[in-house]
Design a protein around this motif. Structure first.
Motif, short mmCIF file in Angstrom:
data_model
loop_
_atom_site.label_atom_id
_atom_site.label_comp_id
_atom_site.label_asym_id
_atom_site.label_seq_id
_atom_site.Cartn_x
_atom_site.Cartn_y
_atom_site.Cartn_z
N ARG A 1 -7.77 5.17 1.74
CA ARG A 1 -6.41 5.59 1.41
C ARG A 1 -5.70 5.94 2.72
NH1 ARG A 1 -7.56 11.51 -1.44
NH2 ARG A 1 -8.37 12.56 0.43
N TRP A 2 -4.45 5.53 2.83
CA TRP A 2 -3.66 5.82 4.01
C TRP A 2 -3.22 7.28 3.99
CZ3 TRP A 2 -2.55 3.00 8.30
CH2 TRP A 2 -2.92 1.66 8.29
N GLY B 1 -7.49 8.53 12.63
CA GLY B 1 -6.60 9.36 11.82
C GLY B 1 -5.66 8.61 10.92
N TYR B 2 -5.84 7.29 10.74
CA TYR B 2 -4.92 6.53 9.91
C TYR B 2 -5.27 6.60 8.43
CZ TYR B 2 -3.14 4.43 14.23
OH TYR B 2 -2.57 4.24 15.46
N ARG C 1 0.84 -1.20 0.00
CA ARG C 1 0.00 0.00 0.00
C ARG C 1 0.88 1.25 0.00
NH1 ARG C 1 -4.60 -2.70 -1.31
NH2 ARG C 1 -5.31 -4.09 0.35
N ILE C 2 0.43 2.24 -0.71
CA ILE C 2 1.15 3.51 -0.80
C ILE C 2 0.27 4.60 -0.21
CG2 ILE C 2 2.24 5.20 -2.33
CD1 ILE C 2 2.66 2.92 -4.33
N GLY C 3 0.82 5.39 0.69
CA GLY C 3 0.06 6.47 1.28
C GLY C 3 -0.48 7.43 0.23
N GLY C 4 -1.74 7.83 0.41
CA GLY C 4 -2.37 8.78 -0.52
C GLY C 4 -3.05 8.14 -1.70
N SER D 1 6.27 2.01 6.24
CA SER D 1 7.21 2.59 7.21
C SER D 1 6.58 2.69 8.59
CB SER D 1 7.67 3.96 6.74
OG SER D 1 6.58 4.87 6.66
N LEU D 2 5.25 2.89 8.63
CA LEU D 2 4.56 2.99 9.92
C LEU D 2 4.72 1.70 10.73
CD1 LEU D 2 2.55 4.40 11.90
CD2 LEU D 2 0.72 3.30 10.59
N LEU D 3 4.44 0.56 10.09
CA LEU D 3 4.44 -0.70 10.83
C LEU D 3 5.83 -1.32 10.94
CD1 LEU D 3 1.15 -2.51 9.78
CD2 LEU D 3 1.73 -1.41 11.93
N SER D 4 6.70 -1.04 10.00
CA SER D 4 8.03 -1.64 10.07
C SER D 4 8.97 -0.82 10.93
CB SER D 4 8.62 -1.78 8.67
OG SER D 4 8.90 -0.51 8.11
#
Length: 572
Positions: free
Chosen positions: A305-306, A290-291, A245-248, A312-315
């Motif tokens: 959408r993230w 807010g995620y 997944r890619i943010g945005g 990067s958040l979870l890793s």
């Protein structure tokens, strides 16, 4: 650190033997992180593996801690894949479509709120400024519950649909219960003398974290404790935050666990399809925290959408930079705090101001009342002026500086003497010391932190976690059948047998959960028996081409007497 751990775990997964990996894949696919007992384990049908082979591979997985166990009151065990392994297995085994959807095709339904970490912070600030009393029944007074409900951005509608279980559900609205649960779980607050007070040891460590680190710990806590007791639901929650997944970018919500790995239609343990309502409940919680943002296409299908990069958040792969920029004091007494200002600084600013808004930029305001309240807590105008002098990026406007001096004189005339602060927000000198006291290993003195929450308000959907851990392992000899009970020629010789002996070998294989090699239509095949019928005599099971290495070529067949020729019993 977490990224290094994930890499190490992925490497250890690659080192599993083929049978072990196959069994682990099947357990993960069927149960995710939910518990299962010995009966369910014995009923698992893994391609090309007999029951004995499954049990031996399972024993090895337990030895390598890919599966752990707890003991129930009557001595029976429950097994489960540990929560910290699930992301690794999702990345390794998950079959996920990752195509994004153009923003023009999506109608925004709900934008993510300010964030659960912000909600927690604002409640902690309120508790630092106010005495929060507890009733004789051990719950907050109604006025405090209402106040907390107005402070947090999370709303009741964000939590609807989740079956959260907690005491005093008639007192605490679910969105307030979630915030309190997080504060208790990370030991940021504690009950003392019929008041809810800050636990400053844990709080200082919390403020030393970056916003991303806070969000990561809270998200993992919610995924472990708030997800309903369903393997399909747990898979769904991990699919949402898959590393691809890619943010945005907008993605369709996956409502069903992909079962493409299950080629045989006789599996009695297949899961159910999740409804759109099931999916929407979790998506709304993530939006309220807010995620993510929540959207819908023209057919009414949910998308998300993230608002950040989930990988990067979870890793934890991005550096936990807690910020270094200053805040900005406006002539109208507003204090503008950029998102990279350290939470230590933000907390001190919040103590002597009134909160106006939380957005990308947090806005506080200096007022006569806020300064007077800070003085009562021990932070007088002189300390406030010194603080803002140090942290204001562009200095203090002259009119604000003059007002602080004037308010200081008024406070002095009113007889309010500054006292030392009852709290300290200085960062811990050594975060590695968390969890131990000067007197040794004192787990009750300091929180198990970060990333290891204690018991909170909301009861975990995973009830097995309160049971006694069981690290004992059975002897391998107890799994492998005793060959002394079996004629040696049955396992040694490939040959034809009399009809009654052939049936006896089939029944023996079924009893031992073993497999056989049999000749069917002139071809040498592997046969794993599952069920026996006696009138007329028939045995059903999975048949595999012995010359094929593929695990996906099995077919379910039913064999009657005389429908195979040569045979041999196979014991691992």
């Amino acid at each position: 650190m977490m990224e290094q751990q994930n890499v190490a775990e992925a490497t250890s997964l690659e080192h599993l033997l083929a049978k072990e990996r196959s069994v682990l894949h099947h357990i993960w696919n069927r149960f995710a992180g939910q518990s299962f007992d010995d009966d369910k384990l014995r009923s698992l049908r893994v391609q090309r593996l007999s029951g004995v082979e499954v049990q031996l591979a399972f024993l090895s997985l337990r030895q390598q801690r890919w599966v752990q166990a707890v003991k129930q009151g009557w001595g029976e065990r429950l097994y489960f894949i540990p929560f910290d392994k699930l992301q690794i297995l999702q990345e390794a085994f998950g079959n996920l479509e990752t195509d994004s959807v153009p923003a023009a095709a999506v109608k925004l339904q709900q934008e993510g709120r300010s964030g659960i970490a912000v909600d927690m912070f604002n409640v902690l600030v309120y508790m630092a400024k106010n005495q929060v009393a507890i009733t004789a029944k051990g719950v907050l007074h109604k006025k405090f519950i209402q106040k907390l409900g107005s402070i947090v951005g999370l709303t009741r509608s964000d939590v609807e649909g989740l079956t959260l279980q907690y005491d005093h559900a008639d007192v605490y609205p679910p969105h307030v219960a979630i915030v309190l649960d997080l504060l208790f779980s990370f030991e940021l607050v504690a009950l003392e003398q019929r008041e809810l007070r800050l636990n400053m040891t844990a709080f200082r460590h919390w403020l030393a974290l970056s916003r991303e680190a806070m969000d990561r710990l809270v998200l993992l806590h919610m995924m472990e404790r708030y997800v309903p007791g369903s393997a399909e639901y747990q898979h769904f929650t991990w699919q949402i935050c898959h590393s691809s997944r890619i943010g945005g970018m907008w993605y369709y919500a996956q409502h069903m666990l992909a079962k493409g790995e299950e080629p045989l239609n006789w599996d009695p343990l297949r899961g159910r399809e999740l409804s759109a309502g099931d999916a929407a409940s979790w998506l709304r919680l993530l939006t309220g925290c807010g995620y993510i943002d929540l959207g819908m296409d023209h057919d009414g299908q949910f998308l998300f959408r993230w608002r950040m990069d989930p990988c990067s958040l979870l890793s934890g792969s991005s550096k936990d930079d807690t910020g270094s920029s200053g805040l900005f004091i406006q002539p109208d007494f507003d204090i503008l705090i950029p998102p990279d200002v350290p939470y230590m600084v933000k907390f001190t600013a919040a103590l002597c101001t009134e909160r106006i808004s939380d957005d990308v930029m947090t806005v506080y305001r200096l007022t006569r009342d806020s300064v007077a309240q800070a003085a009562t807590a021990g932070m007088g105008p002189e300390a406030i002026t010194a603080f803002f002098t140090e942290h204001a990026a562009a200095g203090i406007p002259e009119n604000v500086y003059t007002a602080l001096r004037q308010w200081g004189k008024e406070i002095e005339r009113a007889g309010r003497n500054e006292s030392s602060l009852w709290y300290s927000v200085a960062a811990p000198e050594d975060e590695t010391e968390i969890g131990a006291s000067d007197e040794g290993d004192n787990r009750s003195a300091l929180p198990r932190y970060p990333g290891c929450p204690s018991s909170g308000l909301i009861r975990s959907a995973r009830s097995e976690l309160v049971l006694e851990w069981d690290d004992s392992l059975p002897d391998k000899a107890s799994i492998v059948p005793d060959l002394n009970r079996i004629p040696i020629m049955w396992t040694r010789d490939w040959r034809s047998y009399h009809g009654s002996t052939a049936k006896q070998m089939m029944e023996q294989a079924l009893e031992l959960s073993a497999k056989l090699e049999i000749a069917v239509d002139g071809s040498r095949m592997e046969f794993i028996p599952y069920q026996l019928e006696r009138q007329p005599w028939k045995i059903s099971g999975a048949l595999y081409d012995l010359d094929s290495d593929s695990e996906m070529t099995g077919t379910v067949v039913q064999l009657g007497e005389g429908e195979w020729k040569e045979m041999r019993l196979v014991i691992p």
